[in-house]
Design a protein around this motif. Structure first.
Motif, PDB file in Angstrom:
ATOM      1  N   PHE A  54     -12.558 -13.230   2.043  1.00  0.00           N
ATOM      2  CA  PHE A  54     -12.340 -12.407   0.863  1.00  0.00           C
ATOM      3  C   PHE A  54     -12.081 -10.996   1.388  1.00  0.00           C
ATOM      4  O   PHE A  54     -13.005 -10.197   1.509  1.00  0.00           O
ATOM      5  CB  PHE A  54     -13.623 -12.441   0.028  1.00  0.00           C
ATOM      6  CG  PHE A  54     -13.451 -12.319  -1.449  1.00  0.00           C
ATOM      7  CD1 PHE A  54     -12.729 -11.282  -2.012  1.00  0.00           C
ATOM      8  CD2 PHE A  54     -14.050 -13.249  -2.298  1.00  0.00           C
ATOM      9  CE1 PHE A  54     -12.597 -11.162  -3.378  1.00  0.00           C
ATOM     10  CE2 PHE A  54     -13.926 -13.139  -3.679  1.00  0.00           C
ATOM     11  CZ  PHE A  54     -13.195 -12.096  -4.218  1.00  0.00           C
ATOM     12  N   SER A  56     -11.196  -8.072   0.600  1.00  0.00           N
ATOM     13  CA  SER A  56     -11.687  -6.843  -0.029  1.00  0.00           C
ATOM     14  C   SER A  56     -13.204  -6.732  -0.015  1.00  0.00           C
ATOM     15  O   SER A  56     -13.752  -5.670  -0.342  1.00  0.00           O
ATOM     16  CB  SER A  56     -11.193  -6.756  -1.479  1.00  0.00           C
ATOM     17  OG  SER A  56     -11.772  -7.792  -2.260  1.00  0.00           O
ATOM     18  N   THR A  79      -6.518 -16.565   1.506  1.00  0.00           N
ATOM     19  CA  THR A  79      -7.543 -15.595   1.117  1.00  0.00           C
ATOM     20  C   THR A  79      -7.864 -15.802  -0.358  1.00  0.00           C
ATOM     21  O   THR A  79      -7.078 -16.373  -1.110  1.00  0.00           O
ATOM     22  CB  THR A  79      -7.049 -14.144   1.299  1.00  0.00           C
ATOM     23  OG1 THR A  79      -5.849 -13.939   0.531  1.00  0.00           O
ATOM     24  CG2 THR A  79      -6.778 -13.846   2.764  1.00  0.00           C
ATOM     25  N   ASN A  81      -9.134 -13.545  -3.788  1.00  0.00           N
ATOM     26  CA  ASN A  81      -9.125 -12.155  -4.221  1.00  0.00           C
ATOM     27  C   ASN A  81      -9.363 -12.074  -5.726  1.00  0.00           C
ATOM     28  O   ASN A  81      -8.974 -12.975  -6.475  1.00  0.00           O
ATOM     29  CB  ASN A  81      -7.761 -11.523  -3.916  1.00  0.00           C
ATOM     30  CG  ASN A  81      -7.331 -11.769  -2.491  1.00  0.00           C
ATOM     31  OD1 ASN A  81      -7.713 -11.047  -1.592  1.00  0.00           O
ATOM     32  ND2 ASN A  81      -6.539 -12.821  -2.278  1.00  0.00           N
ATOM     33  N   ARG A  82      -9.997 -10.996  -6.141  1.00  0.00           N
ATOM     34  CA  ARG A  82     -10.116 -10.749  -7.567  1.00  0.00           C
ATOM     35  C   ARG A  82      -8.723 -10.452  -8.142  1.00  0.00           C
ATOM     36  O   ARG A  82      -7.796 -10.113  -7.395  1.00  0.00           O
ATOM     37  CB  ARG A  82     -11.050  -9.576  -7.830  1.00  0.00           C
ATOM     38  CG  ARG A  82     -12.497  -9.818  -7.440  1.00  0.00           C
ATOM     39  CD  ARG A  82     -13.312  -8.538  -7.573  1.00  0.00           C
ATOM     40  NE  ARG A  82     -12.789  -7.481  -6.705  1.00  0.00           N
ATOM     41  CZ  ARG A  82     -13.272  -6.238  -6.642  1.00  0.00           C
ATOM     42  NH1 ARG A  82     -14.301  -5.910  -7.423  1.00  0.00           N
ATOM     43  NH2 ARG A  82     -12.741  -5.340  -5.838  1.00  0.00           N
ATOM     44  N   ASP A  87      -7.159  -5.449  -4.479  1.00  0.00           N
ATOM     45  CA  ASP A  87      -7.549  -6.636  -3.710  1.00  0.00           C
ATOM     46  C   ASP A  87      -6.321  -7.355  -3.166  1.00  0.00           C
ATOM     47  O   ASP A  87      -6.290  -7.790  -2.004  1.00  0.00           O
ATOM     48  CB  ASP A  87      -8.342  -7.599  -4.591  1.00  0.00           C
ATOM     49  CG  ASP A  87      -9.790  -7.191  -4.760  1.00  0.00           C
ATOM     50  OD1 ASP A  87     -10.091  -5.995  -4.593  1.00  0.00           O
ATOM     51  OD2 ASP A  87     -10.624  -8.066  -5.070  1.00  0.00           O
ATOM     52  N   VAL A  88      -5.304  -7.487  -4.008  1.00  0.00           N
ATOM     53  CA  VAL A  88      -4.081  -8.167  -3.591  1.00  0.00           C
ATOM     54  C   VAL A  88      -3.400  -7.386  -2.463  1.00  0.00           C
ATOM     55  O   VAL A  88      -2.949  -7.972  -1.467  1.00  0.00           O
ATOM     56  CB  VAL A  88      -3.131  -8.339  -4.794  1.00  0.00           C
ATOM     57  CG1 VAL A  88      -1.774  -8.863  -4.342  1.00  0.00           C
ATOM     58  CG2 VAL A  88      -3.747  -9.270  -5.830  1.00  0.00           C
ATOM     59  N   ALA A  91      -5.237  -7.913   0.744  1.00  0.00           N
ATOM     60  CA  ALA A  91      -5.017  -9.262   1.255  1.00  0.00           C
ATOM     61  C   ALA A  91      -3.679  -9.356   1.979  1.00  0.00           C
ATOM     62  O   ALA A  91      -3.569  -9.992   3.034  1.00  0.00           O
ATOM     63  CB  ALA A  91      -5.070 -10.273   0.113  1.00  0.00           C
TER      64      ALA A  91
END
Length: 395
Positions: A54, A56, A79, A81-82, A87-88, A91
């Motif tokens: 994850f 982030s 990955t 991610n929220r 976050d994206v 990633a």
């Protein structure tokens, strides 16, 4: 030995989440170096996707993702991610855009919307669609809709969420039984409905938990209903009771592939090495009775079993130790009989001698207490010692 390959059947894609779901369980945190070592060990088995973490959530996960993405040569990196642009972006910075399955988490149930998120269905859908579109705008080749608590979501919540996400660019849908609450028939029916909603090119992945001991059964029901991929972990490690165990899944695909109608190209001989690396990294004790990885998975002490196996291992061995890089072992304890003593004496080149057999059995086997066992080398040493004991006649 069983042929582990079967090119005639369509294969199940193997997605290993040991480094993400497995690591986030209490006591399982790993260093960057440990995660990289384990990622390469898992890739060597032949999995299709390795979820690195994850990015982030911490600098460790970010750096681990970066190094794993650069090191993998045959497997893709993934990955989670929220549904947040930052976050994206992180990633993509960590894992790149090529051969990276960038997962966007979605809220799949009203329970989570109300009690965890405090947002509406419309708000939850909007954030996911935006994050998926943003990932595609950054050049991500593969974007996954990962639906948390999908097993407690209603169709009128799930279907529009899935359809809008695919329109935004998602090419995989992960259906998570996050709480392990479903029975196989229920989970299979859910996968079947989702399969009917999405284009044939869309990958559907199972993500099942072990809270009622049904994660593998549910995953297989999902495959039977149209899932293309199974998310799993080494030894089934993961949140609470854990996840689908990848070694058990591979065993089923090797031995029961005709019944499942699917195959695997995984190389199961490397599973034990990967599990040993995991155990070393997180300090996991070896279980006694776990399928494939259990200390006793390919060991026997019972005399009635040993008598049959000494004649032909297939009498009590369906799953073969050598297929999984293990060795068959016979242990001698108070439940063992005389057949194993005669067997070892034969290997030593000794003539039949029932007096010696009875002496060894009475003094070193029948009276063993506390669950103690000896292996065949120990038994050989006992026999050699007893050969010199007073009153023993050797022909």
């Amino acid at each position: 030995m069983t042929d582990v390959t079967e090119p005639r059947l369509p294969k199940v894609s193997l997605f290993d989440t040991t480094l993400r779901d497995g690591e986030q369980a209490p006591g399982n945190a790993m260093t960057v170096e440990q995660k990289l070592e384990l990622a390469l060990a898992v890739e060597a088995i032949g999995v299709d996707v390795v979820e690195a973490g994850f990015p982030s959530s911490s600098p460790v996960d970010f750096e681990a993702t970066r190094r794993i993405a650069n090191a993998l040569t045959t497997a893709s990196v993934a990955t989670l991610n929220r549904a947040v642009r930052d976050d994206v972006r992180l990633a993509v910075e960590a894992g790149g855009t090529r051969r990276h399955h960038l997962g966007v988490m979605a809220t799949g149930s009203d329970i989570h919307l109300k009690h965890k998120r405090g947002i509406s269905r419309a708000e939850a859908q909007a954030e996911v669609v935006d994050a998926i579109g943003y990932a595609r705008s950054l050049g991500a080749e593969h974007v996954t809709l990962a639906i948390e608590d999908a097993s407690r979501g209603t169709d009128d919540l799930l279907r529009p969420l899935i359809e809008r996400s695919i329109e935004a660019g998602a090419d995989t849908v992960v259906v998570a039984d996050t709480t392990g609450c479903m029975m196989p028939a229920e989970y299979g029916a859910l996968i079947g409905r989702i399969r009917s909603w999405v284009p044939a090119r869309t990958t559907i992945a199972t993500h099942c938990h072990e809270d009622m001991g049904l994660s593998l059964a549910n995953a297989l029901a999902g495959v039977a209903a149209g899932a293309d991929e199974v998310q799993a972990t080494l030894g089934g490690v993961g949140e609470r009771a854990g996840n689908t165990a990848i070694e058990e899944l591979i065993a089923v695909l090797v031995y029961k592939r005709e019944a499942v109608g699917r195959s695997t190209t995984a190389r199961p001989q490397g599973l034990q090495r990967a599990f040993d690396a995991l155990r070393g990294a997180i300090g996991l004790s070896a279980p006694r009775n776990k399928a494939i990885f259990g200390v006793n998975a390919f060991a026997t002490q019972a005399g009635i079993h040993q008598a049959g196996m000494l004649r032909d291992p297939s009498t009590y061995e369906f799953v073969e130790a050598a297929v999984f890089g293990r060795e068959r072992t016979m242990l001698v304890g108070r439940h063992s009989g005389r057949a194993v003593i005669r067997h070892v004496m034969g290997e030593m080149g000794l003539a039949p001698n029932e007096a010696l057999v009875n002496r060894v059995y009475a003094q070193h086997v029948a009276g063993r207490t506390g669950g103690s066992c000896m292996d065949l080398r120990d038994l050989r040493a006992v026999i050699e010692h007893e050969l010199t004991a007073p009153g023993v006649l050797v022909s």
